[in-house]
Each structure stands twice: as structure tokens, then as C-alpha cells.
Design an enzyme around this catalytic site. Structure first.
Site, PDB file in Angstrom:
ATOM      1  N   ARG A  83     -63.719  47.165 -74.614  1.00 14.61           N
ATOM      2  CA  ARG A  83     -63.843  48.541 -75.096  1.00 14.61           C
ATOM      3  C   ARG A  83     -64.988  49.254 -74.377  1.00 14.61           C
ATOM      4  NH1 ARG A  83     -64.197  49.350 -81.434  1.00 14.61           N
ATOM      5  NH2 ARG A  83     -66.327  48.685 -81.066  1.00 14.61           N
ATOM      6  N   LYS A 185     -66.481  54.950 -77.179  1.00 17.10           N
ATOM      7  CA  LYS A 185     -67.713  54.904 -77.977  1.00 17.10           C
ATOM      8  C   LYS A 185     -68.872  55.465 -77.153  1.00 17.10           C
ATOM      9  CE  LYS A 185     -69.005  51.611 -81.604  1.00 17.10           C
ATOM     10  NZ  LYS A 185     -68.254  52.099 -82.772  1.00 17.10           N
ATOM     11  N   GLU A 221     -60.219  59.839 -88.685  1.00 16.61           N
ATOM     12  CA  GLU A 221     -61.286  58.865 -88.908  1.00 16.61           C
ATOM     13  C   GLU A 221     -61.994  59.133 -90.228  1.00 16.61           C
ATOM     14  OE1 GLU A 221     -62.842  56.449 -86.630  1.00 16.61           O
ATOM     15  OE2 GLU A 221     -62.195  57.107 -84.648  1.00 16.61           O
TER      16      GLU A 221
HETATM   17  C1  LIG Z   1     -67.374  51.804 -83.829  1.00 18.06           C
HETATM   18  C2  LIG Z   1     -66.439  52.746 -84.507  1.00 18.06           C
HETATM   19  C3  LIG Z   1     -65.402  52.319 -85.376  1.00 18.06           C
HETATM   20  C4  LIG Z   1     -65.260  50.889 -85.809  1.00 18.06           C
HETATM   21  O1  LIG Z   1     -64.979  50.004 -84.771  1.00 18.06           O
HETATM   22  P1  LIG Z   1     -65.178  48.447 -85.004  1.00 18.06           P
HETATM   23  O2  LIG Z   1     -64.821  47.860 -83.680  1.00 18.06           O
HETATM   24  O3  LIG Z   1     -64.272  48.015 -86.068  1.00 18.06           O
HETATM   25  O4  LIG Z   1     -66.605  48.249 -85.384  1.00 18.06           O
HETATM   26  C5  LIG Z   1     -64.528  53.265 -85.865  1.00 18.06           C
HETATM   27  N1  LIG Z   1     -64.664  54.583 -85.592  1.00 18.06           N
HETATM   28  C6  LIG Z   1     -65.654  55.033 -84.795  1.00 18.06           C
HETATM   29  C7  LIG Z   1     -65.756  56.486 -84.518  1.00 18.06           C
HETATM   30  C8  LIG Z   1     -66.581  54.127 -84.237  1.00 18.06           C
HETATM   31  O5  LIG Z   1     -67.554  54.584 -83.477  1.00 18.06           O
END
Ligand SMILES: *Cc1c(COP(=O)(O)O)cnc(C)c1O
Length: 342
Positions: A83, A185, A221
């Protein structure tokens, strides 16, 4: 290295503390250096660094768990590594190879092993890998140099008095553009979430729900976590959209729902005016695994799912199963548990 640390694992919560060693690798002239563990938690970077002005930065979050038999596990670190590569491709940063990413995490866990909370406390060691564009620069352009770092902090059990549902309100703001950076991210996504979160929190909500930026009709989200709902016919449903950040916890829960609980799973549109199709709902991510959603406020009305006070039975089963897998108490699917050899 077996230095004892004086931490009350029951009350640590989620806050920064400086642990002993962190990993730093520098990219310059087209390649990553060998990387090293350092004591200093301060970064000395150029005032022109692109991370500071233009948000050329990304991060990851994953946890190390102490198993019952005493070993230390990472949960699917290869998924975080991949990721991060997606994030890097989107904002033109150099990719960190998967093996080097995992090796950096392992080095940090080993070097701070006395901060890994004991089994049974619910506390874990949270790892924060990140990459930033650095070096002398002024125009909007990719940086001449990059830093990849990993630090760790012990964090407490997310739910101290057991899992409790919380309420969310639907935000008028967007966290992402339809073809923007919602699926990666990168730093800027989170600066823009501070205001909507603050507005929701001021009104007594845990966080806000973001709708799809193009039509504002579909759930995307829940704060910085993914949404899922359980239908009356016991289906695990989660939204599908190119602007949702693909949660590793969510994809793990989907597999748990299918292979461990025998449920049907579905990724599709989830309309905010059709919440009555769900008997339970939750938010999922690394920090809490699952936060049960009591209700969602939309257009002035609170839609309650299972209960504002109690966790639904399917949500609890999903939570217990995934946590059991992460701790090594329940047999994991192939490749999910990465053992840190001490
Ligand atoms: C990090 C994140 C998540 C959760 O991801 P995980 O891999 O399950 O920790 C979900 N939504 C957003 C916007 C994030 O930044």
C-alpha cells in the site's frame, strides 16, 4: 536488550512516547542507502522540503502483537508495504521494496522489544512507517531526496471497558476528490480531515461519515476508517469506490466473514438513505480493529443500527475472530502472520 520498562499497560492509551530506536533510510541519486537504527527522534531537513510545503508524504500504520507462547507477530506487513508503494506512485516518490520495508519494521520491533506489551493486556506495539520528500527545493516538483523512517510506540487496548458503540454524523465536507488521492495514505488527506472531525466532535460525535464526493449519496469512510454493515440476511457489505482508502483490516474482515463465519460478502454502493438495510454497522481499521457504530446522524435524524449501548452479535464475532488471529490464538490464513525471530 531485556531492559524492563516501567509502563502501566492498562492506561497507556494512544499517545506519542519516545522509544529507544527508530529506523531511517535515505534516498539520493536514484537509490536507497542501507538504512540504520538511530537514537535521535529529531529529523534535520531542508526548509525547502516538499513534504513541508506540498504534502509530498505518506505513511502506514501496523501493529506487533505478543502471542500467548511469547513470540512476536506482525499482521500482514507485506500489505502495508504494498500500500505504501501505491501511495508513493501517486505522489511521485520512490518505492520502498517490500522486503526492505518489512526488514525495517522487524529491526524496529527487535530494537524496542521491551516495549512490546505482554499478551493478555490488549495493548500492542504500533509501528509508524512514513516517507517524506526532503532536500533543497522551491517549485512544485518531486523532491531531490527522500527519507523513509519507521518508529514505534506501545499503545493501549482501544476499548478499555469493553467494546462500546459510538455515534457518527454525516459531514458536508469531502475528504477526497472523485479522482484525487482518497485511495492512498498521503499526508494531505488528513490535514483536510481535521476540520470536519473537529466539527463532529464539538457536537458530541465520535467522528464524521464522508459521502462519495461526486454525488453525496453514498457512504465512503468513517473518519479514518472503512465502513461495513451487516444485512438482515447476514451479509457483510462494504462500500466500493476509487476514493476509499483500502483498509487491510476491512479486507481481512471480509475473508474472516466468508471463510470463518460462513457469511456472504459484498463490495458495492451503500446509500446513506438506505441504512435500514443493515442490522449492525461498524468502522474498521488497525487502531481499533472494529468500532461498533451505534447510530449515524443524517439530515437531522439519528439512524440507530443494533443499539447505542450494546454491540451486535455479528460485529462481536468478527472482532473476536480477527483479534484471535492477530494474537495467534486462532489459526490464521496462509501468510497473514509474520513472526519476528528474536
Ligand atoms: C489507514 C486508514 C484506514 C484503515 O486501514 P487499515 O489498513 O485497516 O489500518 C481506513 N481509512 C483511512 C482513510 C485510513 O487512512
Amino acid at each position: 536488550m531485556s531492559k524492563a520498562v516501567n509502563i502501566d499497560w492498562k492506561t497507556i492509551g494512544f499517545k506519542y512516547i519516545k522509544t529507544d530506536l527508530r529506523y531511517v533510510s535515505r534516498w539520493k541519486d536514484g537509490r536507497w542507502d542501507a538504512g540504520e537504527l538511530v537514537e535521535d527522534n529529531m529529523l534535520r531537513i531542508s526548509e525547502g522540503s516538499t513534504a513541508l510545503h506540498y504534502g509530498q508524504a505518506c505513511f502506514e500504520g501496523l501493529k506487533a502483537y505478543r502471542a500467548k507462547e511469547g513470540g512476536i507477530h506482525l499482521f500482514r506487513p507485506d500489505q502495508n508495504a504494498k500500500r505504501m508503494q501505491e501511495s508513493c506512485r501517486r505522489v511521485l516518490m520512490p518505492e520502498m521494496p517490500v522486503e526492505k520495508f518489512i526488514d525495517a519494521c522487524v529491526q524496529v520491533v527487535k530494537a524496542n522489544r521491551h516495549y512490546v506489551p505482554p499478551y493478555g493486556t490488549g495493548a500492542t506495539l504500533y509501528l509508524r512507517p512514513f516517507m517524506i520528500g526532503v532536500g533543497d527545493n522551491i517549485g512544485v516538483a518531486p523532491a531531490p531526496e527522500y527519507l523513509f523512517c519507521v518508529f514505534c510506540i506501545p499503545v493501549g487496548a482501544y476499548f478499555k471497558g469493553g467494546m462500546i458503540p459510538v455515534n457518527f454524523t454525516v459531514s458536508d465536507h469531502d475528504r477526497a476528490a472523485p479522482h484525487g488521492t482518497g485511495a492512498v495514505k498521503v499526508g494531505g488527506n488528513y490535514a483536510s480531515s481535521l476540520l470536519p472531525h473537529g466539527l463532529a466532535a464539538k457536537r458530541g460525535f465520535a467522528d464524521c461519515i464522508y459521502l462519495d464526493p461526486a454525488t453525496h449519496t453514498k457512504i465512503e469512510e468513517v473518519g479514518a476508517a472503512n465502513f461495513f454493515g451487516i444485512t438482515g440476511s447476514n451479509r457483510f457489505v462494504t462500500p466500493q469506490s476509487p476514493s476509499i482508502l483500502p483498509s487491510i483490516t476491512k479486507y481481512s474482515l471480509m475473508q474472516v466473514a466468508k471463510d470463518y463465519l460462513g457469511m456472504d460478502v459484498e463490495e458495492r454502493d451503500v446509500y446513506v438513505d438506505r441504512l435500514d438495510e443493515f442490522t449492525e454497522a461498524g468502522a474498521c481499521g488497525t487502531a481499533a480493529v472494529i468500532t461498533p457504530i451505534g447510530g449515524i446522524e443524517y439530515k437531522g435524524k439519528l439512524h440507530v443500527f443494533y443499539s447505542e449501548k450494546e454491540v451486535g452479535p455479528v460485529t462481536r464475532k468478527l472482532y473476536d475472530t480477527l483479534c484471535g488471529i492477530q494474537l495467534g490464538d486462532i489459526r490464521a490464513p496462509e501468510g497473514w502472520i509474520f513472526e519476528v525471530k528474536e
